[in-house]
Design a protein around this motif. Sequence first.
Motif, PDB file in Angstrom:
ATOM      1  N   UNK A   1       0.033 -35.770   0.094  1.00 49.77           N
ATOM      2  CA  UNK A   1      -0.839 -35.060  -0.836  1.00 49.77           C
ATOM      3  C   UNK A   1      -0.026 -34.116  -1.724  1.00 49.77           C
ATOM      4  N   UNK A   2       0.900 -33.388  -1.114  1.00 46.74           N
ATOM      5  CA  UNK A   2       1.723 -32.443  -1.876  1.00 46.74           C
ATOM      6  C   UNK A   2       2.587 -33.163  -2.902  1.00 46.74           C
ATOM      7  N   UNK A   3       3.101 -34.318  -2.546  1.00 42.78           N
ATOM      8  CA  UNK A   3       3.946 -35.067  -3.480  1.00 42.78           C
ATOM      9  C   UNK A   3       3.149 -35.561  -4.677  1.00 42.78           C
ATOM     10  N   UNK A   4       1.885 -35.916  -4.470  1.00 42.34           N
ATOM     11  CA  UNK A   4       1.044 -36.327  -5.598  1.00 42.34           C
ATOM     12  C   UNK A   4       0.890 -35.189  -6.605  1.00 42.34           C
ATOM     13  N   UNK A   5       0.689 -33.982  -6.099  1.00 40.94           N
ATOM     14  CA  UNK A   5       0.582 -32.829  -7.001  1.00 40.94           C
ATOM     15  C   UNK A   5       1.913 -32.577  -7.694  1.00 40.94           C
ATOM     16  N   UNK A   6       2.993 -32.704  -6.963  1.00 41.76           N
ATOM     17  CA  UNK A   6       4.314 -32.517  -7.570  1.00 41.76           C
ATOM     18  C   UNK A   6       4.570 -33.534  -8.684  1.00 41.76           C
ATOM     19  N   UNK A   7       3.928 -34.684  -8.599  1.00 42.56           N
ATOM     20  CA  UNK A   7       4.078 -35.717  -9.627  1.00 42.56           C
ATOM     21  C   UNK A   7       3.182 -35.463 -10.833  1.00 42.56           C
TER      22      UNK A   7
ATOM     23  N   UNK B   1      -0.588 -34.406 -10.664  1.00 44.54           N
ATOM     24  CA  UNK B   1      -2.048 -34.300 -10.582  1.00 44.54           C
ATOM     25  C   UNK B   1      -2.425 -32.859 -10.258  1.00 44.54           C
ATOM     26  N   UNK B   2      -3.620 -32.459 -10.687  1.00 43.07           N
ATOM     27  CA  UNK B   2      -4.089 -31.103 -10.396  1.00 43.07           C
ATOM     28  C   UNK B   2      -4.678 -31.009  -9.003  1.00 43.07           C
ATOM     29  N   UNK B   3      -5.340 -32.086  -8.577  1.00 40.07           N
ATOM     30  CA  UNK B   3      -5.980 -32.140  -7.263  1.00 40.07           C
ATOM     31  C   UNK B   3      -5.660 -33.479  -6.625  1.00 40.07           C
ATOM     32  N   UNK B   4      -5.219 -33.467  -5.368  1.00 39.71           N
ATOM     33  CA  UNK B   4      -4.996 -34.687  -4.600  1.00 39.71           C
ATOM     34  C   UNK B   4      -5.899 -34.629  -3.375  1.00 39.71           C
ATOM     35  N   UNK B   5      -6.782 -35.612  -3.252  1.00 39.97           N
ATOM     36  CA  UNK B   5      -7.790 -35.599  -2.200  1.00 39.97           C
ATOM     37  C   UNK B   5      -7.475 -36.609  -1.111  1.00 39.97           C
ATOM     38  N   UNK B   6      -7.711 -36.205   0.133  1.00 38.32           N
ATOM     39  CA  UNK B   6      -7.708 -37.148   1.243  1.00 38.32           C
ATOM     40  C   UNK B   6      -9.126 -37.719   1.324  1.00 38.32           C
ATOM     41  N   UNK B   7      -9.256 -39.026   1.106  1.00 44.17           N
ATOM     42  CA  UNK B   7     -10.576 -39.630   0.928  1.00 44.17           C
ATOM     43  C   UNK B   7     -11.014 -40.453   2.135  1.00 44.17           C
ATOM     44  N   UNK B   8     -12.192 -40.103   2.644  1.00 41.12           N
ATOM     45  CA  UNK B   8     -12.801 -40.863   3.738  1.00 41.12           C
ATOM     46  C   UNK B   8     -13.510 -42.106   3.235  1.00 41.12           C
ATOM     47  N   UNK B   9     -13.789 -42.150   1.941  1.00 39.62           N
ATOM     48  CA  UNK B   9     -14.704 -43.166   1.426  1.00 39.62           C
ATOM     49  C   UNK B   9     -14.042 -44.210   0.530  1.00 39.62           C
ATOM     50  N   UNK B  10     -12.740 -44.171   0.379  1.00 42.45           N
ATOM     51  CA  UNK B  10     -12.045 -45.211  -0.365  1.00 42.45           C
ATOM     52  C   UNK B  10     -11.594 -46.276   0.631  1.00 42.45           C
ATOM     53  N   UNK B  11     -11.223 -47.477   0.161  1.00 44.44           N
ATOM     54  CA  UNK B  11     -10.725 -48.492   1.082  1.00 44.44           C
ATOM     55  C   UNK B  11      -9.583 -47.955   1.936  1.00 44.44           C
ATOM     56  N   UNK B  12      -9.683 -48.163   3.239  1.00 46.39           N
ATOM     57  CA  UNK B  12      -8.681 -47.655   4.165  1.00 46.39           C
ATOM     58  C   UNK B  12      -9.053 -46.329   4.790  1.00 46.39           C
ATOM     59  N   UNK B  13     -10.071 -45.663   4.241  1.00 43.36           N
ATOM     60  CA  UNK B  13     -10.533 -44.393   4.791  1.00 43.36           C
ATOM     61  C   UNK B  13     -11.663 -44.590   5.779  1.00 43.36           C
ATOM     62  N   UNK B  14     -11.927 -43.563   6.578  1.00 44.58           N
ATOM     63  CA  UNK B  14     -12.977 -43.659   7.587  1.00 44.58           C
ATOM     64  C   UNK B  14     -13.402 -42.265   8.040  1.00 44.58           C
TER      65      UNK B  14
ATOM     66  N   UNK C   1     -10.054 -31.323   2.760  1.00 46.18           N
ATOM     67  CA  UNK C   1      -8.639 -31.659   2.936  1.00 46.18           C
ATOM     68  C   UNK C   1      -8.080 -32.147   1.607  1.00 46.18           C
ATOM     69  N   UNK C   2      -7.509 -31.210   0.845  1.00 42.83           N
ATOM     70  CA  UNK C   2      -7.010 -31.506  -0.489  1.00 42.83           C
ATOM     71  C   UNK C   2      -5.748 -30.688  -0.772  1.00 42.83           C
ATOM     72  N   UNK C   3      -4.979 -31.174  -1.725  1.00 43.27           N
ATOM     73  CA  UNK C   3      -3.824 -30.429  -2.240  1.00 43.27           C
ATOM     74  C   UNK C   3      -4.117 -30.018  -3.668  1.00 43.27           C
ATOM     75  N   UNK C   4      -3.647 -28.826  -4.037  1.00 45.18           N
ATOM     76  CA  UNK C   4      -3.914 -28.284  -5.375  1.00 45.18           C
ATOM     77  C   UNK C   4      -2.636 -27.780  -6.015  1.00 45.18           C
ATOM     78  N   UNK C   5      -2.572 -27.941  -7.319  1.00 46.65           N
ATOM     79  CA  UNK C   5      -1.557 -27.250  -8.117  1.00 46.65           C
ATOM     80  C   UNK C   5      -1.977 -25.780  -8.137  1.00 46.65           C
ATOM     81  N   UNK C   6      -1.165 -24.920  -7.541  1.00 46.30           N
ATOM     82  CA  UNK C   6      -1.576 -23.525  -7.401  1.00 46.30           C
ATOM     83  C   UNK C   6      -1.749 -22.835  -8.751  1.00 46.30           C
TER      84      UNK C   6
END
Length: 258
Positions: free
Chosen positions: A104-110, A112-125, A159-164
Amino acid sequence: MKVRVSVVIPVYNEGEAILRYLDRILRDVILPAEILIVHDMPEDTTVPYAEQVARVDPRVRPLLNTYGFGPANAIRFGIDQARAPVAVVTMADGSNDPRQIDDLARLVARGVAVAAASRYMPGGQQVGGPRLKRMMSRWAGRSLHTFARVGTRDATNSFKAYDTQFVRDVGIESRTGFEIGLELTAKATRLRLPVAEIPTIWLDRQLGESRFDLGRFLPSYLKWYFFAFGRKLTAAKIVAQREIPSEEQIREESNAVG
């Protein structure tokens, strides 16, 4: 070494149970990190155990929240105290997978403003939890993804990462519950900033009791749900229209949570 991710964990009388999750975080987070254990009162049962770990691992920082009682204020305080350019919010009950904090942190470093851990996308539960809450959360996430194009199917997950810097630019208006995740996702959407997601498996807590009160928190969730729809805004416009609660409202809400 420069801290790259600040892990914010709001706690409330977790007691010795916090040791299990802290052990997982300290083992699984590879990026240079600080772990902020944010508690509302000095007598919180989590504090002595958090301080015990902090004495042997300098990454752990127990912090007394001075913004008022409740998870929203604790998260808000934690992000304000974060030293890293990325803040990841995770729960103390072990429902989140700490191995995903780095991703999640690496996505923000790349970028994005918000990186979400998703229960509802394919592969989530989502495993366990109240049925009504699960249904409403899933419906909200999918409808926001489809119609508001928020960039994640799980806008309500905490459960998310944010650009502070993004968080500090737009501010946090939530003062009571766990609606911060939805608020910041909605604000990023209105700013047309990128939001990304990765699949996660969420497990209902095994110890203690949840502080989530659907009836009391629902109005705030609905506010930010509808806010996600609309034309593009600037950070200045979002700040200008912020609804800051009065001291009396904050006191009443803090008493209700406490």
